[in-house]
Design a protein around this motif. Sequence first.
Motif, PDB file in Angstrom:
ATOM      1  N   ARG A 112       0.709  -1.231   0.028  1.00 38.80           N
ATOM      2  CA  ARG A 112       0.033   0.072   0.056  1.00 38.80           C
ATOM      3  C   ARG A 112       0.832   1.245   0.120  1.00 38.80           C
ATOM      4  O   ARG A 112       0.726   2.114  -0.896  1.00 38.80           O
ATOM      5  CB  ARG A 112      -0.913  -0.026   1.163  1.00 38.80           C
ATOM      6  CG  ARG A 112      -1.990   1.051   1.336  1.00 38.80           C
ATOM      7  CD  ARG A 112      -2.523   1.210   2.802  1.00 38.80           C
ATOM      8  NE  ARG A 112      -2.763   0.174   3.120  1.00 38.80           N
ATOM      9  CZ  ARG A 112      -4.189  -0.266   3.339  1.00 38.80           C
ATOM     10  NH1 ARG A 112      -5.083   0.647   3.679  1.00 38.80           N
ATOM     11  NH2 ARG A 112      -4.525  -1.391   3.909  1.00 38.80           N
ATOM     12  N   ASP A 121      -8.066   1.265  -1.107  1.00 39.32           N
ATOM     13  CA  ASP A 121      -7.420   1.078   0.408  1.00 39.32           C
ATOM     14  C   ASP A 121      -8.435  -0.177   0.814  1.00 39.32           C
ATOM     15  O   ASP A 121      -7.805  -1.057   1.709  1.00 39.32           O
ATOM     16  CB  ASP A 121      -7.591   2.208   1.047  1.00 39.32           C
ATOM     17  CG  ASP A 121      -6.680   3.239   1.060  1.00 39.32           C
ATOM     18  OD1 ASP A 121      -5.555   2.851   0.348  1.00 39.32           O
ATOM     19  OD2 ASP A 121      -6.572   4.308   1.346  1.00 39.32           O
ATOM     20  N   ALA A 122      -9.777  -0.382   0.577  1.00 39.66           N
ATOM     21  CA  ALA A 122     -10.644  -1.399   1.049  1.00 39.66           C
ATOM     22  C   ALA A 122     -10.155  -2.812   0.564  1.00 39.66           C
ATOM     23  O   ALA A 122     -10.062  -3.767   1.395  1.00 39.66           O
ATOM     24  CB  ALA A 122     -11.938  -1.054   0.544  1.00 39.66           C
ATOM     25  N   ASN A 161     -10.148   6.336  -7.077  1.00 38.26           N
ATOM     26  CA  ASN A 161     -10.943   5.601  -6.217  1.00 38.26           C
ATOM     27  C   ASN A 161     -10.083   5.171  -4.935  1.00 38.26           C
ATOM     28  O   ASN A 161     -10.217   3.856  -4.551  1.00 38.26           O
ATOM     29  CB  ASN A 161     -11.707   4.411  -6.808  1.00 38.26           C
ATOM     30  CG  ASN A 161     -12.487   4.860  -8.068  1.00 38.26           C
ATOM     31  OD1 ASN A 161     -12.891   5.917  -8.132  1.00 38.26           O
ATOM     32  ND2 ASN A 161     -12.440   4.036  -9.068  1.00 38.26           N
ATOM     33  N   LYS A 162      -9.371   5.931  -4.421  1.00 38.52           N
ATOM     34  CA  LYS A 162      -8.381   5.572  -3.294  1.00 38.52           C
ATOM     35  C   LYS A 162      -9.032   4.749  -2.288  1.00 38.52           C
ATOM     36  O   LYS A 162      -8.483   3.784  -1.318  1.00 38.52           O
ATOM     37  CB  LYS A 162      -7.809   6.650  -2.749  1.00 38.52           C
ATOM     38  CG  LYS A 162      -6.363   6.463  -2.051  1.00 38.52           C
ATOM     39  CD  LYS A 162      -5.145   5.817  -3.154  1.00 38.52           C
ATOM     40  CE  LYS A 162      -4.027   5.702  -2.697  1.00 38.52           C
ATOM     41  NZ  LYS A 162      -3.682   5.088  -1.418  1.00 38.52           N
ATOM     42  N   ASP A 163     -10.380   5.039  -1.769  1.00 34.16           N
ATOM     43  CA  ASP A 163     -11.005   4.463  -0.611  1.00 34.16           C
ATOM     44  C   ASP A 163     -11.129   2.905  -1.081  1.00 34.16           C
ATOM     45  O   ASP A 163     -11.103   2.122  -0.344  1.00 34.16           O
ATOM     46  CB  ASP A 163     -12.331   5.188  -0.317  1.00 34.16           C
ATOM     47  CG  ASP A 163     -12.039   6.503   0.387  1.00 34.16           C
ATOM     48  OD1 ASP A 163     -10.876   6.772   0.655  1.00 34.16           O
ATOM     49  OD2 ASP A 163     -13.094   7.131   0.565  1.00 34.16           O
ATOM     50  N   ASP A 164     -11.875   2.638  -2.452  1.00 32.85           N
ATOM     51  CA  ASP A 164     -11.958   1.218  -3.009  1.00 32.85           C
ATOM     52  C   ASP A 164     -10.603   0.766  -2.802  1.00 32.85           C
ATOM     53  O   ASP A 164     -10.501  -0.691  -2.384  1.00 32.85           O
ATOM     54  CB  ASP A 164     -12.468   1.264  -4.240  1.00 32.85           C
ATOM     55  CG  ASP A 164     -14.180   1.792  -4.132  1.00 32.85           C
ATOM     56  OD1 ASP A 164     -14.525   1.978  -3.278  1.00 32.85           O
ATOM     57  OD2 ASP A 164     -14.457   2.145  -5.307  1.00 32.85           O
ATOM     58  N   ASP A 186      -6.847  -3.631   2.473  1.00 28.97           N
ATOM     59  CA  ASP A 186      -7.248  -4.151   3.796  1.00 28.97           C
ATOM     60  C   ASP A 186      -7.775  -5.508   3.658  1.00 28.97           C
ATOM     61  O   ASP A 186      -7.729  -6.408   4.388  1.00 28.97           O
ATOM     62  CB  ASP A 186      -8.495  -3.239   4.187  1.00 28.97           C
ATOM     63  CG  ASP A 186      -8.063  -1.889   4.830  1.00 28.97           C
ATOM     64  OD1 ASP A 186      -7.063  -1.534   5.075  1.00 28.97           O
ATOM     65  OD2 ASP A 186      -8.986  -1.081   5.187  1.00 28.97           O
TER      66      ASP A 186
END
Length: 129
Positions: free
Chosen positions: A56, A82-83, A77-80, A86
């Motif tokens: 990451r 990062d998900a 789409n950094k949140d996607d 994770d």
Amino acid sequence: AATDVEDAIEYRQGVFNTIKWNFGPMAAMVKGKIDFDAAEFSRRADVVAVLAKLPREGFIEGSDVGETDARPEIWENKDDFDAGMDALAKNAAALADAAKSGDMDVIKPVFGELGKTCKGCHDDFRVED
Ligand code: ASC
């Protein structure tokens, strides 16, 4: 500096290549292409569980350039993304736990989930040949 970007790209590619190196023999055991060696499987699963947490930080701003399969969607789409990272870490940790059983029936479904996690991010965020 440009060097930081090049270093970040080399870093994350090195980590992914090292994940692949260890993932391959596990996949071959799950598929029955080579004999199941519980100790080797567990060792590789432990390695991948650590490695899974590492890529990451290599996706720094501006590193969507040059010789790389990373798609711009990673930063859009950094949140996607990062998900997905994770999920990679979580499922790799679950595989390391499952591998301690030494039981392929326990390992197999967990390994399947990890493989799906790889593929999910590749479909969305990686240039596939
Ligand atoms: C591999 C590899 C991947 C994953 C993925 C699992 O061996 O290189 O990217 O497995 O195909 O679905």
